[in-house]
Design an enzyme around this catalytic site. Structure first.
Site, PDB file in Angstrom:
ATOM      1  N   LYS A  61      18.326  -8.897 -35.193  1.00 10.18           N
ATOM      2  CA  LYS A  61      17.206  -9.647 -35.779  1.00 10.18           C
ATOM      3  C   LYS A  61      17.786 -10.684 -36.710  1.00 10.18           C
ATOM      4  O   LYS A  61      18.883 -10.501 -37.256  1.00 10.18           O
ATOM      5  CB  LYS A  61      16.296  -8.702 -36.577  1.00 10.18           C
ATOM      6  N   GLY A  76      -7.364  -6.612 -34.294  1.00 12.23           N
ATOM      7  CA  GLY A  76      -6.676  -7.878 -34.065  1.00 12.23           C
ATOM      8  C   GLY A  76      -7.212  -8.567 -32.825  1.00 12.23           C
ATOM      9  O   GLY A  76      -7.847  -7.925 -31.950  1.00 12.23           O
ATOM     10  N   GLY A 130      -5.011 -11.345 -31.503  1.00 17.70           N
ATOM     11  CA  GLY A 130      -3.909 -12.290 -31.317  1.00 17.70           C
ATOM     12  C   GLY A 130      -3.291 -12.100 -29.953  1.00 17.70           C
ATOM     13  O   GLY A 130      -3.937 -11.615 -29.010  1.00 17.70           O
TER      14      GLY A 130
HETATM   15  P1  NAD Z   1      -0.812 -12.695 -33.729  1.00 13.71           P
HETATM   16  O1  NAD Z   1      -0.422 -13.435 -34.966  1.00 13.71           O
HETATM   17  O2  NAD Z   1      -0.925 -13.430 -32.437  1.00 13.71           O
HETATM   18  O3  NAD Z   1      -2.262 -11.984 -33.964  1.00 13.71           O
HETATM   19  C1  NAD Z   1      -2.538 -11.169 -35.046  1.00 13.71           C
HETATM   20  C2  NAD Z   1      -4.031 -10.860 -35.039  1.00 13.71           C
HETATM   21  O4  NAD Z   1      -4.309  -9.950 -36.093  1.00 13.71           O
HETATM   22  C3  NAD Z   1      -4.928 -12.070 -35.252  1.00 13.71           C
HETATM   23  O5  NAD Z   1      -6.074 -11.942 -34.456  1.00 13.71           O
HETATM   24  C4  NAD Z   1      -5.331 -11.949 -36.715  1.00 13.71           C
HETATM   25  O6  NAD Z   1      -6.572 -12.565 -37.015  1.00 13.71           O
HETATM   26  C5  NAD Z   1      -5.418 -10.451 -36.835  1.00 13.71           C
HETATM   27  N1  NAD Z   1      -5.326  -9.951 -38.209  1.00 13.71           N
HETATM   28  C6  NAD Z   1      -4.526 -10.368 -39.199  1.00 13.71           C
HETATM   29  N2  NAD Z   1      -4.767  -9.649 -40.312  1.00 13.71           N
HETATM   30  C7  NAD Z   1      -5.724  -8.760 -39.988  1.00 13.71           C
HETATM   31  C8  NAD Z   1      -6.388  -7.736 -40.689  1.00 13.71           C
HETATM   32  N3  NAD Z   1      -6.123  -7.473 -41.968  1.00 13.71           N
HETATM   33  N4  NAD Z   1      -7.318  -7.016 -40.025  1.00 13.71           N
HETATM   34  C9  NAD Z   1      -7.615  -7.272 -38.723  1.00 13.71           C
HETATM   35  N5  NAD Z   1      -7.016  -8.220 -38.023  1.00 13.71           N
HETATM   36  C10 NAD Z   1      -6.097  -8.956 -38.642  1.00 13.71           C
HETATM   37  O7  NAD Z   1       0.194 -11.480 -33.622  1.00 13.71           O
HETATM   38  P2  NAD Z   1       0.645 -10.688 -32.319  1.00 13.71           P
HETATM   39  O8  NAD Z   1       1.785 -11.403 -31.680  1.00 13.71           O
HETATM   40  O9  NAD Z   1      -0.547 -10.325 -31.524  1.00 13.71           O
HETATM   41  O10 NAD Z   1       1.278  -9.378 -32.999  1.00 13.71           O
HETATM   42  C11 NAD Z   1       0.467  -8.313 -33.470  1.00 13.71           C
HETATM   43  C12 NAD Z   1       1.350  -7.120 -33.783  1.00 13.71           C
HETATM   44  O11 NAD Z   1       2.092  -6.768 -32.611  1.00 13.71           O
HETATM   45  C13 NAD Z   1       2.412  -7.325 -34.870  1.00 13.71           C
HETATM   46  O12 NAD Z   1       2.614  -6.093 -35.520  1.00 13.71           O
HETATM   47  C14 NAD Z   1       3.653  -7.699 -34.072  1.00 13.71           C
HETATM   48  O13 NAD Z   1       4.855  -7.405 -34.805  1.00 13.71           O
HETATM   49  C15 NAD Z   1       3.495  -6.770 -32.897  1.00 13.71           C
HETATM   50  N6  NAD Z   1       4.253  -7.169 -31.698  1.00 13.71           N
HETATM   51  C16 NAD Z   1       4.042  -8.373 -31.089  1.00 13.71           C
HETATM   52  C17 NAD Z   1       4.744  -8.698 -29.935  1.00 13.71           C
HETATM   53  C18 NAD Z   1       4.499  -9.977 -29.196  1.00 13.71           C
HETATM   54  O14 NAD Z   1       5.112 -10.169 -28.125  1.00 13.71           O
HETATM   55  N7  NAD Z   1       3.631 -10.869 -29.661  1.00 13.71           N
HETATM   56  C19 NAD Z   1       5.703  -7.803 -29.425  1.00 13.71           C
HETATM   57  C20 NAD Z   1       5.895  -6.586 -30.053  1.00 13.71           C
HETATM   58  C21 NAD Z   1       5.161  -6.282 -31.195  1.00 13.71           C
END
Ligand code: NAD
Length: 427
Positions: free
Chosen positions: A106, A218, A220
């Site tokens: 990382k 979420g 996202g």
């Molecule tokens: P993202 O930034 O695309 O989306 C995050 C979402 O969470 C958004 O909809 C945001 O509005 C919402 N959010 C933020 N704070 C919030 C709260 N307090 N309550 C409810 N919703 C809230 O992020 P992502 O890429 O979807 O990642 C989400 C999680 O998954 C993280 O923990 C990330 O580390 C993990 N993750 C992501 C990936 C990837 O490929 N994107 C891979 C492995 C793990």
């Protein structure tokens, strides 16, 4: 010592528990509970106003016994070396549980992209590579995007590396845009991977996604694609939640007949925040932030943040819930784990459930190294195979040894990395 939460201490505690379970010898423990290599450096950058600002950069390679280190690069104002160490450690376990030949790494730069022009971000990205170009590479350490970095940053980094080393090295880095060495299927890989494991877990209970109900935290990248595939397979997602930038709170949006991903996407900002007025106009009920957790559903999909299922919220989980699939990293605290265990709810732990992202990054690296690219169907079929096999191995061990699913996943990962280190003669 600071009393604040320290992710690396938590990663080491988790490791120590499983090391005891596996009765690992002293040398193996010392090796695996710490990063093998760390690089700390300064990146001097000419800013748009002509001044020079010096940024701090990191790369941590936790363990590469099973293959080149793999992991993202964050641009974040609150980045700390301990966070990077923890994330690198978790990457080692994540790659091992899905059995891809990569280790864990990382990186990061302490900076806030909100206050930097694109030109300044480009100079930071290129400066990061100049400081570290000798120790990264397609056969050494393969970075990827993470918080506040994207495909454009990856391309700048690849270009800088290729300028230094003279040649084309698309296997240096993943998360590149499709057409520039990126893989089809990467965008949806994490969310789809979550659903492949849900499908398998429900099957072990004699259930299927068709006819099941879910609720997600979420909206996202992870949540949108998990919800999309869950519904394509015949399930219904009754609620999702998102952060409201204006009100500085999160809301849950519910529609008992099922949310419509395309519709919600069209009223979301690029950070996954759903517009509350437009959602109301489309007939969604707006509930408080944590309402997603108390819905009467079969499956919960936390896919937003860490520490969301905790001592305060865990008892709000509806008795109907049979399965929690952790899309987010670290959504469940150890206190909540105890309650979930006691209630007999099945957990697909984060580093298994959300490993679809890194698995597809591995596929991108393979395609880049071959300079030959697969169709989306081929990528997703291979992804499903990997996720299914990983789930089945964890499930079988948890049944055989009567282990909580999270512990079973750790036992598999740590054993694989310990074995690789032994076979190499390191320990
Ligand atoms: P993202 O930034 O695309 O989306 C995050 C979402 O969470 C958004 O909809 C945001 O509005 C919402 N959010 C933020 N704070 C919030 C709260 N307090 N309550 C409810 N919703 C809230 O992020 P992502 O890429 O979807 O990642 C989400 C999680 O998954 C993280 O923990 C990330 O580390 C993990 N993750 C992501 C990936 C990837 O490929 N994107 C891979 C492995 C793990």
């Amino acid at each position: 010592m600071s009393k604040t939460f320290n992710a690396f201490q938590m990663a080491q505690q988790q490791f120590d528990q499983v090391a005891d379970l596996l009765d690992l010898d002293h040398g193996t423990r010392e090796l695996l509970r710490n990063p093998m290599r760390e690089f700390h450096f300064l990146i001097p950058v000419r800013m748009d106003d002509g001044s020079v600002q010096v940024f701090r950069g990191f790369r941590v390679q936790h363990n590469d016994a099973r293959g080149p280190s793999k992991g993202g690069i964050r641009f974040h104002p609150h980045e700390t070396v301990d966070t990077v160490r923890a994330l690198a450690t978790w990457m080692t376990w994540k790659c091992a549980v899905v059995d891809i030949p990569l280790g864990g790494g990382k990186g990061g730069v302490i900076c806030d992209p909100h206050n930097l022009s694109l030109g300044e971000q480009e100079r930071i990205a290129r400066g990061w590579v100049r400081q570290i170009s000798k120790v990264i590479g397609p056969l050494k350490d393969v970075p990827a995007p993470d918080v506040m970095t994207n495909g454009q940053h990856m391309l700048w980094m690849m270009d800088e590396y290729e300028t230094i080393h003279g040649g084309h090295f698309p296997g240096l880095i993943t998360g590149k845009p499709v057409g520039m060495g990126g893989s089809l299927g990467r965008t949806e890989a994490t969310g789809y991977g979550v659903v492949y494991t849900i499908r398998e877990a429900l099957q072990t209970m004699g259930m299927e996604i068709k006819g099941s109900l879910a609720s997600a935290q979420g909206f996202g990248n992870v949540s949108q694609y998990a919800v999309e595939l869950f519904q394509e397979l015949g399930g219904t997602v009754v609620a999702v939640s998102s952060w409201d930038q204006h009100d500085q709170v999160a809301y849950t949006f519910r529609r008992m007949s099922g949310v419509n991903v395309a519709e919600l996407r069209s009223i979301s900002d690029r950070f996954g925040g759903i517009d509350k007025e437009k959602a109301a106009a489309l007939g969604y009920e707006r509930l408080e932030a944590n309402a997603w957790i108390e819905q009467e559903v079969d499956v919960l999909i936390p896919a937003a943040l860490e520490n969301q299922i905790n001592a305060d919220t865990v008892n709000r989980i509806h008795p109907r819930v049979k399965l929690i699939a952790e899309g987010a990293n670290g959504p469940t605290t150890p206190e909540a784990d105890e309650v979930i265990k006691a209630r007999g709810i099945y957990v697909i732990p984060d580093f298994l459930a959300n490993a679809g992202g890194v698995t597809c990054s591995y596929f991108e690296q393979v395609q880049s190294n071959m300079n030959y690219y697969w169709s989306r169907e081929e990528v997703l079929t291979k992804l499903d195979d990997k996720m299914t096999a990983a789930f089945q191995a964890v499930h079988a061990l948890s049944v055989e040894k009567e282990l909580y699913q999270r512990d079973a996943a750790y036992v598999i990962s740590i054993s694989r990395v310990a074995d690789a280190s032994k076979m190499r003669g390191w320990v």
